[in-house]
Design an enzyme around this catalytic site. Structure first.
Site: not given
Length: 355
Positions: A49, A27-33, A141
């Protein structure tokens, strides 16, 4: 010196030690892959991550440092645990954690959950929150995609990058809107651990109903949907709103009565509805705490006060108000990583009888 190997994932260079093989994007997040991999040392599947450009700005450096400190400090069965960390030659940071097969968001979108799974998942969420809150940490969050689950239904809370100190002056909003407590959304001056209980209540409701409870299109719509179900906030709660614009907005809304949740959750048992009523309360001071919620009759099949641990010590937030240059954060980060590996090596030596 560790040997590094490179791989291209989604056009991003993953530069990891040769200890890890079989990289697959997760998965891809706002701050990292995030990629899955096999740990050659333990033969376990892990999640890796990559923090993108952690030293590009002081804000990103501080955020990465905060997440690292939290992952090192928080040790609990229902919290994701760090198994390795390293800085690559390109100066990217990689966190390695255990790999769980799915998350609650994926589970909820695939099929309705049976009662025993809802109970067990909620129990584990609250058990994790009790520990986190006892450490002086608020997640802020909490949402289904931040709750990881494996094939044994073991549950772990992840993504503590946005977590903050328990602080009476906390402000700002960070969580995904559907699960955001009203005191964050309305920028009330003070919020605390109760924001996580609200989020857990929204997740609980979603498990019961199979769809988000408060799917607001924006903040105004979100608040309107909440008041349709829970009624207008009490005056003493409204008066804690610091922003004049927000206060005027809330006071301009038509007065609404709280609706019995039993009318909305017709298929849920009374004990489930009662617990939900206690979690979704406008006034944070009257909202149930995680520790109290664990003792609710709905969770009786799993509740064991002797097996719901608290943190041994509070998390040290002394760095959090620091306004430091990138180079200083970098030195602090290197120090934390060295400390992690020294402690880890000492622990392994102890397990091997010092041999």
């Amino acid at each position: 010196m560790a040997e590094f190997v490179r791989a291209q994932i989604f056009g991003t260079t993953f530069e990891i030690t040769s200890r890890y093989t079989d990289l697959q994007p997760v998965g891809m997040g706002a701050f990292g892959l995030v990629c899955s991999a096999k740990d050659q040392l333990t033969s376990q599947a892990v999640a890796i991550k990559k923090i993108m450009k952690p030293f590009s700005t002081p804000v990103l450096s501080k955020r990465t440092y905060r997440e690292l400190k939290l992952l090192k400090h928080l040790r609990h069965e229902n919290i994701i645990s760090l198994s390795d960390i390293f800085i690559s030659p390109l100066e990217d940071i990689y966190f390695v954690t255990e790999l769980l097969g799915t998350d609650l968001h994926r589970l909820l979108t695939s099929r309705p959950l049976e009662k025993q799974f809802i109970q067990y998942f909620l129990y584990q969420i609250l058990r994790g929150l009790k520990y986190v809150h006892s450490a002086g940490v608020v997640h802020r969050d909490l949402k289904p995609s931040n709750i990881l689950v494996n094939e044994n239904c073991d549950l772990k809370i992840c993504d503590f990058g946005l977590a903050r100190i328990q602080d009476p002056q906390m402000t700002g909003y960070v969580s995904t809107r559907y699960y955001r407590a009203p005191e964050i959304m309305l920028t009330w001056q003070k919020y605390d651990v109760e924001v996580d209980v609200w989020s857990a209540g929204c997740i609980f409701a979603e498990m019961l109903e199979g769809k988000p409870l408060f799917p607001g299109k924006d903040h105004v719509n979100q608040f309107s949907i909440i008041t349709e179900l829970l009624g207008t906030p009490p005056d003493d709660v409204i008066h804690t709103i610091c922003s004049e614009n927000t206060l005027r907005f809330v006071q301009s809304l038509p007065k609404r009565e709280r609706q019995p949740l039993a009318n909305k959750f017709k298929n849920a048992e009374p004990a489930a509805v009662d617990l939900l009523e206690n979690m979704l309360v406008f006034d944070p001071k009257k909202r149930v705490r995680a520790e109290q919620a664990l003792a609710h009759p709905y969770l009786a099949p799993y509740h064991d006060p002797t097996d719901e641990p608290v943190a041994e010590e509070k998390f040290d937030w002394s760095f959090n108000d620091a306004d430091l240059p990138v180079d200083t954060w970098k030195i602090m980060m290197y120090s934390e990583i060295l400390d992690y590996h020294n402690v880890d090596a000492a622990a392994q030596e102890g397990e091997n009888g010092g041999s």
